[in-house]
Design an enzyme around this catalytic site. Structure first.
Site, PDB file in Angstrom:
ATOM      1  N   SER A 145      79.277  91.578 -34.566  1.00 20.58           N
ATOM      2  CA  SER A 145      78.151  91.025 -35.316  1.00 20.58           C
ATOM      3  C   SER A 145      78.019  89.546 -35.015  1.00 20.58           C
ATOM      4  O   SER A 145      78.922  88.917 -34.438  1.00 20.58           O
ATOM      5  CB  SER A 145      78.391  91.213 -36.822  1.00 20.58           C
ATOM      6  OG  SER A 145      77.491  90.462 -37.609  1.00 20.58           O
ATOM      7  N   TYR A 158      83.084  90.905 -44.657  1.00 23.41           N
ATOM      8  CA  TYR A 158      82.304  91.340 -43.492  1.00 23.41           C
ATOM      9  C   TYR A 158      82.737  90.605 -42.232  1.00 23.41           C
ATOM     10  O   TYR A 158      82.953  91.221 -41.171  1.00 23.41           O
ATOM     11  CB  TYR A 158      80.815  91.118 -43.761  1.00 23.41           C
ATOM     12  CG  TYR A 158      79.902  91.723 -42.723  1.00 23.41           C
ATOM     13  CD1 TYR A 158      79.744  93.101 -42.627  1.00 23.41           C
ATOM     14  CD2 TYR A 158      79.183  90.918 -41.836  1.00 23.41           C
ATOM     15  CE1 TYR A 158      78.901  93.668 -41.679  1.00 23.41           C
ATOM     16  CE2 TYR A 158      78.340  91.472 -40.894  1.00 23.41           C
ATOM     17  CZ  TYR A 158      78.202  92.850 -40.817  1.00 23.41           C
ATOM     18  OH  TYR A 158      77.366  93.398 -39.873  1.00 23.41           O
TER      19      TYR A 158
END
Length: 277
Positions: A145, A158
């Site tokens: 990501s 995350y």
């Protein structure tokens, strides 16, 4: 390694019921790949499979599995390896989001996210790597990501999972050099359902939750079909690393230039962008 041949073997794609995974299924089918599609959303997965079957001529098989369940992930890996010994491409795309500071996120919530975003990637890679090795010219793709490049406040869980995917993939690439192609992907703000489907720590108030999701959603503007096309192109060309959209490329540059101060610089960039609208 030679360019990847999409017409040979099966491509396994997780998180295929929507977003990047859905678009990958369509692009790969058009390139001639047989598909094994995985998602926990049975209805969405079947919808995608039916559309892909109408879009291509190669077989499409679906597997409903909750990758947040370690036992289910291990069972899925064994099933895929046995059912698709011709697998030449594994795309670990499935992922979830979880907002909240480290103190707001419970141990159970943190572990849930790590199970899907990181442990399932390792589990499926371990299960299918012998198959990939047995089929020369195979390739592995793991989606990290933007938050595997930078680690902003409020995204501790995350970012931890996506930095872990990045480290795992980069080390594995070095180990498999010349045997299996490996690509790590860092998408920026891709227009998917991740904001709507994301969780926020249970300890976060309803007002904070709404604000968090709205802010996250505003970042998501890059078309998922364009992201999927870039990933498939990176596989074909055996690119080791792919950053998608300026929203990933600019933070990556800032993190390289000022690794200890990029959060401040990014804040200034974001405020300037908001004033320009």
């Amino acid at each position: 390694m030679d360019r990847f041949d999409f017409t040979r073997g099966t491509a396994v794609v997780t998180g295929a019921a929507s977003g990047i995974g859905e678009q990958l299924a369509h692009v790969l089918a058009r390139r001639g790949s047989a598909l094994a599609l995985v998602d926990r959303d049975a209805e969405g997965l079947e919808r995608v499979a039916e559309a892909v079957r109408a879009d291509g001529t190669r077989p499409v098989t679906t597997y409903v599995a909750d990758l947040g369940d370690d036992a289910a992930a291990h069972a899925l890996g064994a099933t895929l390896a046995a059912a698709h010994p011709d697998t030449t491409l594994l795309v670990n795309n499935a992922g979830v989001a979880l907002g909240g500071t480290f103190e707001q996120v419970s141990e159970e919530e943190f572990d849930w996210l790590m199970a899907i975003n990181y442990r399932a990637v390792v589990t499926l890679t371990r299960a299918l790597l012998p198959v990939l090795r047995a089929n020369p010219g195979s390739h592995l793709v793991n989606l990290s990501s933007l938050f595997g490049l930078i680690a902003p406040p409020g995204q501790v869980a995350y970012a931890t999972s996506k930095f872990a995917v990045r480290g795992f993939t980069e080390a594995l690439r070095a180990e498999l050099a010349g045997q299996v192609g490996v690509t790590v992907v860092h998408p920026g703000g891709i227009r998917t359902r991740i904001a709507q489907s994301s969780r926020v720590a249970a300890s976060v108030s309803a007002g904070e939750e709404a604000s968090e999701k709205a802010a996250f959603d505003r970042l998501l503007s890059y078309p998922p079909e364009k992201a999927a096309a870039e990933i498939v192109d990176a596989v074909e060309r055996r690119r080791p690393r792919l950053l998608i959209a300026l929203s990933a490329k600019v933070p990556d540059l800032l993190a390289r230039i000022a690794p200890a101060h990029y959060t401040t610089l990014l804040g200034l960039v974001m405020r300037a962008a908001r004033r320009s609208k």
